[in-house]
Enzyme design. Structure first.
Site, PDB file in Angstrom:
ATOM      1  N   GLU A 153       0.811  -1.234   0.000  1.00 58.09           N
ATOM      2  CA  GLU A 153       0.000   0.000   0.000  1.00 58.09           C
ATOM      3  C   GLU A 153       0.838   1.275   0.000  1.00 58.09           C
ATOM      4  OE1 GLU A 153      -2.763  -0.437   3.256  1.00 58.09           O
ATOM      5  OE2 GLU A 153      -3.696  -2.197   2.367  1.00 58.09           O
ATOM      6  N   ASN A 196       2.119  -5.210  -3.123  1.00 57.75           N
ATOM      7  CA  ASN A 196       0.721  -5.542  -2.852  1.00 57.75           C
ATOM      8  C   ASN A 196      -0.044  -4.238  -2.623  1.00 57.75           C
ATOM      9  OD1 ASN A 196      -1.267  -7.632  -2.119  1.00 57.75           O
ATOM     10  ND2 ASN A 196      -1.095  -6.841  -0.021  1.00 57.75           N
ATOM     11  N   HIS A 232     -10.312  -6.266  -1.763  1.00 58.52           N
ATOM     12  CA  HIS A 232     -11.331  -6.029  -0.734  1.00 58.52           C
ATOM     13  C   HIS A 232     -12.437  -5.252  -1.450  1.00 58.52           C
ATOM     14  CE1 HIS A 232      -8.933  -7.352   2.656  1.00 58.52           C
ATOM     15  NE2 HIS A 232      -7.937  -6.581   2.286  1.00 58.52           N
ATOM     16  N   GLU A 260      -6.117 -10.619  -1.025  1.00 60.16           N
ATOM     17  CA  GLU A 260      -6.861 -10.330   0.211  1.00 60.16           C
ATOM     18  C   GLU A 260      -8.363 -10.284  -0.063  1.00 60.16           C
ATOM     19  OE1 GLU A 260      -5.279  -7.027   2.453  1.00 60.16           O
ATOM     20  OE2 GLU A 260      -3.213  -7.499   1.904  1.00 60.16           O
ATOM     21  N   ASP A 262     -12.188 -10.309  -0.292  1.00 61.97           N
ATOM     22  CA  ASP A 262     -13.471 -10.470   0.394  1.00 61.97           C
ATOM     23  C   ASP A 262     -14.482  -9.552  -0.281  1.00 61.97           C
ATOM     24  OD1 ASP A 262     -12.642  -8.013   1.578  1.00 61.97           O
ATOM     25  OD2 ASP A 262     -12.154  -8.984   3.489  1.00 61.97           O
TER      26      ASP A 262
END
Ligand SMILES: *[C@@H]1O[C@H](CO)[C@@H](O)[C@H](O)[C@H]1NC(C)=O
Ligand SMILES: *[C@@H]1O[C@H](CO)[C@@H](O)[C@H](O)[C@H]1NC(C)=O
Ligand SMILES: *[C@@H]1O[C@H](CO)[C@@H](O)[C@H](O)[C@H]1NC(C)=O
Ligand SMILES: *[C@@H]1O[C@H](CO)[C@@H](O)[C@H](O)[C@H]1NC(C)=O
Ligand SMILES: *[C@@H]1O[C@H](CO)[C@@H](O)[C@H](O)[C@H]1NC(C)=O
Ligand SMILES: *[C@@H]1O[C@H](CO)[C@@H](O)[C@H](O)[C@H]1NC(C)=O
Length: 341
Positions: A153, A196, A232, A260, A262
């Site tokens: 990030e 990432n 996400h 990651e 979801d």
């Protein structure tokens, strides 16, 4: 055709899962269906050894794990040069036991830093601190980790800057990312080294920025093995150009991974929402399996009761560890790709 048959078979075998049945994903193992890719989860030691149903899913469904918090700086080096590997080691040992890989997470991030890593350190001191952090951890896990999210990030969310304004970029400027990548590569040549980030799933301003950064790394000979796309996401908002975006990074001779995943319902679950969530999961897995260099799909948690997003019902298993429609959709997407080679 195979897809339809498999889908029907899945529904036939598991469609009657009800609140009274044991939480069981039956004979379906997403880790098997995902081969040759990996299907992964963020693992959390708070639950891994204290919730047997969680542990059982972890053992049977996943072929790669990312420690949710256990390798973050504040946990693994809470004081200067004082390392605590206890929790991270548990995940690594569990992974070895279940023949799963481990994705280290992470070295350079603006969050979850201990108080002693702050702006009072000079650039020279911070440089020494970063190198020591990477060296000690990579030495400890030599030969055991498949990949590392070296950078997490750092790309700016706004178009007026390339990088976020955080300690690493304040002290090192545009040298921040190369520093971490070079130190990681020097410490251990084996693990795949990744950048990432979130918000880079579709083709947009942020992913374009990252693309230019990565292209310049390639031109400058800075070694980088892959890009992690966090995913996400919110219900119904899978970017339609996800696959195209993964492919353009893969075309830079990089691995790509969904790291990651979801899908946040942002509201209470109902049949319509769960069906859309399944569709979203399926679209993402389909995008990955359509890209040769896409190596893994990792979900951020296992079941809805243990997600970092409380009450978001974001994962493929519900709070009772029962497979949700998303689970069957993932199985179908991986199964289809297996059948077509
Ligand atoms: C695990 O699942 C079983 C079967 O549904 C259930 O009886 C048990 O309470 C669950 N265990 C935990 C710790 O949630
Ligand atoms: C596990 O997850 C919970 C809930 O998100 C969190 O509070 C806890 O810190 C996590 N534990 C570890 C060791 O990461
Ligand atoms: C190291 O971490 C473990 C697990 O998080 C914790 O229980 C333990 O107290 C820590 N050890 C030290 C010396 O702080
Ligand atoms: C900032 O970091 C320095 C050097 O590690 C440390 O001495 C100091 O206590 C830290 N400041 C705070 C507010 O934690
Ligand atoms: C970019 O814009 C944001 C507001 O959109 C502002 O907070 C930030 O300071 C700006 N950054 C730079 C480097 O100008
Ligand atoms: C189902 O859930 C979604 C997402 O929470 C919500 O937007 C929608 O209104 C719900 N539909 C019904 C029929 O309750």
């Amino acid at each position: 055709m195979y897809r339809l048959l498999l889908g029907t078979a899945l529904i036939f075998r598991f469609g009657r899962a009800s609140p009274t049945s044991a939480p069981d994903s039956g004979e379906i193992s997403l880790r098997d269906l995902a081969e040759p890719r990996f299907f992964g989860a963020a693992a959390n030691t708070t639950f891994l050894f204290h919730d047997q149903n969680y542990t059982r899913l972890a053992e049977t469904q996943f072929s790669i794990f990312t420690p949710e918090n256990e390798m973050k700086w504040e946990n693994i080096e809470p004081f200067p040069n004082v390392f605590n590997f206890t929790a991270a080691d548990e995940i690594v040992r569990f992974s070895e036991f279940s023949h799963a890989k481990v994705r280290g997470h992470n070295f350079m991030w603006g969050n979850q830093l201990p108080p002693w890593v702050n702006d009072s350190l000079s650039a020279t001191e911070l440089d020494r601190v970063l190198k020591n952090h990477i060296d000690k951890i990579m030495n400890h896990y030599r030969g055991k980790l498949y990949a590392w999210d070296v950078i997490n990030e750092l790309i700016s969310d706004t178009p007026n800057a390339t990088f976020k304004d955080i300690i690493w970029t304040r002290k090192f400027g545009e040298e921040a990312m190369p520093k971490a990548l070079v130190y990681a590569r020097q410490a251990d040549p084996q693990p795949r080294l990744y950048i990432n980030d979130y918000g880079i799933e579709g083709i947009n301003g942020k992913s374009n920025t990252l693309f230019e950064v990565v292209k310049s790394f390639k031109e400058d000979g800075i070694l980088l093995d892959g890009i992690g796309f966090q995913c996400h996401l919110t219900l119904g908002q899978v970017p339609p150009d996800l696959q195209e975006n993964l492919q353009r990074f893969a075309d830079l001779d990089l691995d790509v991974a969904i790291t990651e995943l979801d899908i946040n319902l942002r509201g209470p679950a109902n049949d319509t929402a769960l069906a859309q969530q399944a569709k979203d999961y399926e679209e993402i897995v389909n995008a990955c399996v359509a890209v040769k260099r896409c190596v893994s799909v990792t979900v951020w948690g296992v079941s809805d009761d243990h997600s970092w997003i409380p009450h978001g019902e974001v994962l493929p298993w519900d709070g009772e560890k029962r497979p949700k429609p998303a689970f069957f959709a993932i199985a179908e997407a991986f199964g289809e790709s297996t059948s077509s080679g």
